[in-house]
Design a protein around this motif. Structure first.
Motif, PDB file in Angstrom:
ATOM      1  N   LEU A  23       0.808  -1.223   0.000  1.00 29.99           N
ATOM      2  CA  LEU A  23       0.000   0.000   0.000  1.00 29.99           C
ATOM      3  C   LEU A  23       0.842   1.274   0.000  1.00 29.99           C
ATOM      4  O   LEU A  23       0.335   2.354  -0.286  1.00 29.99           O
ATOM      5  N   GLY A  24       2.131   1.152   0.346  1.00 27.44           N
ATOM      6  CA  GLY A  24       2.954   2.345   0.513  1.00 27.44           C
ATOM      7  C   GLY A  24       2.746   2.938   1.896  1.00 27.44           C
ATOM      8  O   GLY A  24       1.878   2.502   2.654  1.00 27.44           O
ATOM      9  N   LYS A  25       3.552   3.919   2.220  1.00 20.10           N
ATOM     10  CA  LYS A  25       3.469   4.534   3.538  1.00 20.10           C
ATOM     11  C   LYS A  25       2.111   5.185   3.734  1.00 20.10           C
ATOM     12  O   LYS A  25       1.659   5.993   2.920  1.00 20.10           O
ATOM     13  N   GLN A  26       1.436   4.817   4.829  1.00 24.24           N
ATOM     14  CA  GLN A  26       0.107   5.342   5.151  1.00 24.24           C
ATOM     15  C   GLN A  26       0.111   5.915   6.564  1.00 24.24           C
ATOM     16  O   GLN A  26       0.949   5.549   7.388  1.00 24.24           O
ATOM     17  N   LYS A  27      -0.827   6.790   6.824  1.00 23.02           N
ATOM     18  CA  LYS A  27      -0.964   7.361   8.166  1.00 23.02           C
ATOM     19  C   LYS A  27      -1.827   6.414   9.004  1.00 23.02           C
ATOM     20  O   LYS A  27      -3.052   6.505   8.991  1.00 23.02           O
ATOM     21  N   LEU A  28      -1.157   5.501   9.704  1.00 22.68           N
ATOM     22  CA  LEU A  28      -1.841   4.481  10.479  1.00 22.68           C
ATOM     23  C   LEU A  28      -1.583   4.688  11.969  1.00 22.68           C
ATOM     24  O   LEU A  28      -0.477   5.029  12.381  1.00 22.68           O
ATOM     25  N   MET A  29      -2.616   4.449  12.762  1.00 23.17           N
ATOM     26  CA  MET A  29      -2.516   4.541  14.214  1.00 23.17           C
ATOM     27  C   MET A  29      -2.715   3.157  14.818  1.00 23.17           C
ATOM     28  O   MET A  29      -3.657   2.448  14.462  1.00 23.17           O
ATOM     29  N   ALA A  30      -1.833   2.782  15.731  1.00 22.78           N
ATOM     30  CA  ALA A  30      -1.967   1.512  16.446  1.00 22.78           C
ATOM     31  C   ALA A  30      -2.742   1.750  17.732  1.00 22.78           C
ATOM     32  O   ALA A  30      -2.345   2.574  18.552  1.00 22.78           O
ATOM     33  N   VAL A  31      -3.858   1.032  17.885  1.00 27.32           N
ATOM     34  CA  VAL A  31      -4.699   1.173  19.078  1.00 27.32           C
ATOM     35  C   VAL A  31      -5.146  -0.213  19.530  1.00 27.32           C
ATOM     36  O   VAL A  31      -5.540  -1.046  18.708  1.00 27.32           O
ATOM     37  N   GLY A  32      -5.096  -0.430  20.840  1.00 30.01           N
ATOM     38  CA  GLY A  32      -5.548  -1.703  21.394  1.00 30.01           C
ATOM     39  C   GLY A  32      -4.385  -2.546  21.842  1.00 30.01           C
ATOM     40  O   GLY A  32      -3.723  -3.187  21.023  1.00 30.01           O
ATOM     41  N   GLY A  33      -4.092  -2.497  23.136  1.00 31.09           N
ATOM     42  CA  GLY A  33      -3.006  -3.294  23.676  1.00 31.09           C
ATOM     43  C   GLY A  33      -1.640  -2.628  23.620  1.00 31.09           C
ATOM     44  O   GLY A  33      -0.624  -3.269  23.884  1.00 31.09           O
ATOM     45  N   ILE A  34      -1.592  -1.347  23.293  1.00 21.49           N
ATOM     46  CA  ILE A  34      -0.320  -0.624  23.248  1.00 21.49           C
ATOM     47  C   ILE A  34       0.081  -0.249  24.677  1.00 21.49           C
ATOM     48  O   ILE A  34      -0.717   0.270  25.450  1.00 21.49           O
ATOM     49  N   SER A  35       1.343  -0.519  24.994  1.00 22.48           N
ATOM     50  CA  SER A  35       1.861  -0.227  26.330  1.00 22.48           C
ATOM     51  C   SER A  35       3.246   0.385  26.201  1.00 22.48           C
ATOM     52  O   SER A  35       3.820   0.443  25.104  1.00 22.48           O
ATOM     53  N   ILE A  36       3.798   0.808  27.316  1.00 23.04           N
ATOM     54  CA  ILE A  36       5.142   1.390  27.295  1.00 23.04           C
ATOM     55  C   ILE A  36       6.180   0.358  26.851  1.00 23.04           C
ATOM     56  O   ILE A  36       7.242   0.714  26.335  1.00 23.04           O
ATOM     57  N   ASP A  37       5.859  -0.920  27.009  1.00 24.20           N
ATOM     58  CA  ASP A  37       6.797  -1.982  26.650  1.00 24.20           C
ATOM     59  C   ASP A  37       6.847  -2.267  25.152  1.00 24.20           C
ATOM     60  O   ASP A  37       7.868  -2.739  24.645  1.00 24.20           O
TER      61      ASP A  37
END
Length: 206
Positions: free
Chosen positions: A147-161
């Motif tokens: 798809l090429g570089k896209q503006k994606l946000m990771a949400v759900g289960g993201i932590s400092i680790d």
């Protein structure tokens, strides 16, 4: 709000009292728009939090609405001053139209490549991969191969680790919920401890 100003990190406030939410917004207002605040619609005070938060700190922190599913929720959030809207699923054309007319950033949810492409084609500014912990960090690299570089946000289960890993694998943005703050710090409204959590996340994602 201009997309170029959207912060890398968004704190998701779900189930916070009005007082707790306003304290978090006050703390985040000290970080020059580096962290945004998402107030979810399933909080009974979400409109008041958005409105009062913008009135008191709107020039120092971006505040938006989360868990936007219906057109009516989108309109209410816009009326309250939301500068962006996130959803757990695809947005309808009505929601996109409302947001575009008001200059509000749209971040609908998706998981498959087809859903991601569909939402960008319909006008999404950012697409939220949810739940990101299920796809894993490598998914962000893999999906952006074809798809090429896209503006994606990771949400759900993201932590400092794992936050740094998601960024390194291609997530442009992170949405972080219950793991951002220690629950007891929120419950006790411990300003010093909450501030430490903010600074720890900023260091981890630099």
């Amino acid at each position: 709000m201009e997309l170029k100003n959207y912060p890398k990190i968004t704190v998701i406030m779900r189930g916070y009292t009005y007082e707790q939410a306003m304290l978090i917004i006050k703390i985040l207002s000290n970080y020059n728009h580096k962290i945004g605040v998402e107030v979810t619609t399933n909080n009974p005070d979400y409109l008041k939090i958005i409105e009062d938060g913008n009135e008191q700190y709107g020039d120092q922190v971006y505040i938006g609405a989360g868990t936007v599913i219906k057109k009516e929720q989108a309109q209410d959030a816009i009326n309250a001053g939301a500068q962006f809207m996130l959803g757990p699923e695809k947005f309808s054309d009505d929601i996109f139209d409302l947001a575009k007319k008001s200059g509000v950033i749209t971040v609908p949810g998706a998981m498959t490549p087809s859903e991601v492409v569909d939402q960008f084609d319909r006008g999404a500014d950012i697409v939220k991969i949810f739940p990101a912990i299920t796809t894993g960090a490598n998914y962000f690299k893999q999906i952006q191969g074809p798809l090429g570089k896209q503006k994606l946000m990771a949400v759900g289960g993201i932590s400092i680790d794992n936050a740094r890993e998601f960024i390194d694998k291609g997530a442009s943005y992170l949405g972080i919920g219950s793991s951002f703050f220690n629950k007891s710090d929120v419950r006790n409204m411990d300003k010093e401890a909450l501030t430490h959590s903010v600074e720890d996340f900023l260091k981890a994602t630099e």
